[in-house]
Design a protein around this motif. Structure first.
Motif, short mmCIF file in Angstrom:
data_model
loop_
_atom_site.label_atom_id
_atom_site.label_comp_id
_atom_site.label_asym_id
_atom_site.label_seq_id
_atom_site.Cartn_x
_atom_site.Cartn_y
_atom_site.Cartn_z
N SER A 187 0.83 -1.20 0.00
CA SER A 187 0.00 0.00 0.00
C SER A 187 0.87 1.25 0.00
CB SER A 187 -0.91 0.00 1.23
OG SER A 187 -1.55 1.24 1.35
N ASP A 188 0.49 2.23 -0.81
CA ASP A 188 1.25 3.49 -0.78
C ASP A 188 0.51 4.56 0.01
OD1 ASP A 188 -0.77 3.98 -2.56
OD2 ASP A 188 0.54 4.52 -4.25
N ASP A 189 -0.53 4.14 0.71
CA ASP A 189 -1.29 5.06 1.55
C ASP A 189 -0.51 5.28 2.85
OD1 ASP A 189 -2.98 6.36 3.24
OD2 ASP A 189 -4.66 4.98 3.02
N PRO A 190 0.02 6.50 3.05
CA PRO A 190 0.86 6.71 4.25
C PRO A 190 0.09 6.53 5.56
CG PRO A 190 0.45 8.80 3.10
CD PRO A 190 -0.14 7.73 2.25
N ASP A 191 -1.23 6.59 5.50
CA ASP A 191 -2.04 6.43 6.71
C ASP A 191 -2.41 4.97 6.97
OD1 ASP A 191 -2.03 9.17 7.18
OD2 ASP A 191 -3.75 9.48 5.86
N ALA A 192 -2.08 4.09 6.02
CA ALA A 192 -2.43 2.68 6.18
C ALA A 192 -1.67 2.10 7.37
CB ALA A 192 -2.08 1.90 4.92
N VAL A 193 -2.29 1.17 8.04
CA VAL A 193 -1.66 0.53 9.20
C VAL A 193 -1.09 -0.81 8.74
CG1 VAL A 193 -2.03 -0.39 11.52
CG2 VAL A 193 -3.29 1.64 10.77
N GLU A 194 0.17 -1.04 9.08
CA GLU A 194 0.84 -2.27 8.70
C GLU A 194 0.14 -3.46 9.38
OE1 GLU A 194 5.45 -2.95 7.96
OE2 GLU A 194 4.15 -1.52 6.97
N GLU A 195 -0.19 -4.46 8.59
CA GLU A 195 -0.84 -5.65 9.14
C GLU A 195 -0.09 -6.88 8.66
OE1 GLU A 195 -5.12 -5.77 8.41
OE2 GLU A 195 -5.06 -3.58 8.29
N ASP A 196 -0.62 -8.04 9.02
CA ASP A 196 0.00 -9.30 8.62
C ASP A 196 0.13 -9.41 7.11
OD1 ASP A 196 0.24 -10.04 11.16
OD2 ASP A 196 -1.30 -11.60 11.14
N ASP A 197 -0.88 -8.94 6.39
CA ASP A 197 -0.88 -9.10 4.94
C ASP A 197 -0.85 -7.76 4.21
OD1 ASP A 197 -3.33 -8.32 5.76
OD2 ASP A 197 -4.45 -9.92 4.77
N LEU A 198 -0.46 -6.71 4.92
CA LEU A 198 -0.38 -5.39 4.30
C LEU A 198 0.96 -4.75 4.64
CD1 LEU A 198 -2.25 -3.25 2.74
CD2 LEU A 198 -2.39 -2.16 4.97
N PHE A 199 1.68 -4.36 3.58
CA PHE A 199 2.97 -3.72 3.77
C PHE A 199 2.86 -2.28 3.28
CE2 PHE A 199 7.26 -2.52 2.47
CZ PHE A 199 8.01 -2.94 3.56
N VAL A 200 3.25 -1.34 4.13
CA VAL A 200 3.14 0.07 3.74
C VAL A 200 4.44 0.54 3.10
CG1 VAL A 200 2.61 2.40 4.55
CG2 VAL A 200 1.49 0.44 5.62
N LEU A 201 4.33 1.02 1.87
CA LEU A 201 5.50 1.47 1.11
C LEU A 201 5.95 2.85 1.60
CD1 LEU A 201 4.11 0.51 -2.40
CD2 LEU A 201 5.99 -0.64 -1.22
N THR A 202 7.27 3.07 1.52
CA THR A 202 7.77 4.38 1.93
C THR A 202 8.21 5.20 0.71
OG1 THR A 202 9.89 3.32 2.35
CG2 THR A 202 8.48 3.71 4.26
N GLY A 203 8.11 4.64 -0.46
CA GLY A 203 8.49 5.37 -1.67
C GLY A 203 7.91 4.65 -2.86
N ASP A 204 8.44 4.88 -4.05
CA ASP A 204 7.88 4.17 -5.20
C ASP A 204 8.74 2.97 -5.61
OD1 ASP A 204 9.86 5.76 -6.17
OD2 ASP A 204 8.51 7.08 -7.31
N SER A 205 9.35 2.37 -4.58
CA SER A 205 10.07 1.12 -4.84
C SER A 205 9.87 0.24 -3.61
CB SER A 205 11.55 1.40 -5.07
OG SER A 205 12.15 1.86 -3.88
N VAL A 206 10.18 -1.04 -3.78
CA VAL A 206 10.09 -1.97 -2.65
C VAL A 206 11.32 -2.87 -2.66
CG1 VAL A 206 8.71 -3.72 -3.88
CG2 VAL A 206 8.61 -3.59 -1.37
N ASP A 207 11.86 -3.11 -1.48
CA ASP A 207 12.96 -4.06 -1.34
C ASP A 207 12.35 -5.34 -0.77
OD1 ASP A 207 15.14 -5.58 -0.62
OD2 ASP A 207 16.28 -3.88 0.18
N PRO A 208 12.35 -6.43 -1.56
CA PRO A 208 11.71 -7.67 -1.07
C PRO A 208 12.22 -8.11 0.30
CG PRO A 208 12.29 -7.90 -3.38
CD PRO A 208 12.89 -6.60 -2.91
#
Ligand SMILES: [Zn+2]
Ligand SMILES: [Zn+2]
Length: 167
Positions: A86-107
């Motif tokens: 999720s790129d929503d900065p207000d999203a809460v990190e959950e078991d199946d949700l990862f909050v992105l901090t930019g427009d890339s992801v490090d696996p």
């Protein structure tokens, strides 16, 4: 390894596979550095109708020791993750949700925590490991020291004395 999500977001459907080996030798856990073997990651980041998702597997050899006899142990550790990114900065990190901090992801940021969740506090070399003798330090799986007898003897001696008194 960072995966650029801009390209992926522009597509309606698509995926970017990843496969890499990372080094966690300096990582400390429970006061030790148990990740002395290479850590392998593989999987893919996909875009399914606008939903970004990372599915992957992580595996390594966890170097530890038997909690009772201290024999070195190599534990094969694996974990799987299937997370919505999720790129929503207000999203809460959950078991199946990862909050992105930019427009890339490090696996590794997604998969390493999943791997650490698989780690147990303690491991045994075998279910009925007899451990080390608390008196002489001998491995009781391989030797029978006579410390146990020596520990019991004084009590028998005391009992003997009591019995003798009664006579
Ligand atoms: Zn043991
Ligand atoms: Zn002993």
């Amino acid at each position: 390894m960072k995966i650029d999500l801009k390209q992926l977001s522009a597509l309606h459907h698509g995926s970017i596979p990843f496969e890499e080996t990372i080094d966690l030798r300096e990582e400390t856990l429970y006061g030790a550095k148990p990740f002395q073997s290479p850590v392998q990651l593989s999987g893919e980041v996909s875009n399914e109708s606008g939903v970004l998702r990372l599915k992957g597997t992580i595996k390594t050899i966890y170097s530890t020791a038997c909690a009772r006899c201290l024999k070195p142990l190599d534990i094969l550790l694996t974990a799987q993750a299937d997370m919505v990114l999720s790129d929503d900065p207000d999203a809460v990190e959950e078991d199946d949700l990862f909050v992105l901090t930019g427009d890339s992801v490090d696996p590794a940021d997604v998969l390493v925590p999943a791997l650490i969740l698989q780690v147990q506090m303690t491991y045994l070399c075998k279910e009925d490991c007899k451990g080390l003798c608390p008196h002489c330090g001998a491995d009781r799986n391989v030797t029978d020291c006579d410390c146990e007898k020596k520990q019991i003897d004084p009590r028998f001696a005391a009992l003997r004395a009591l019995l003798d008194e009664g006579e």
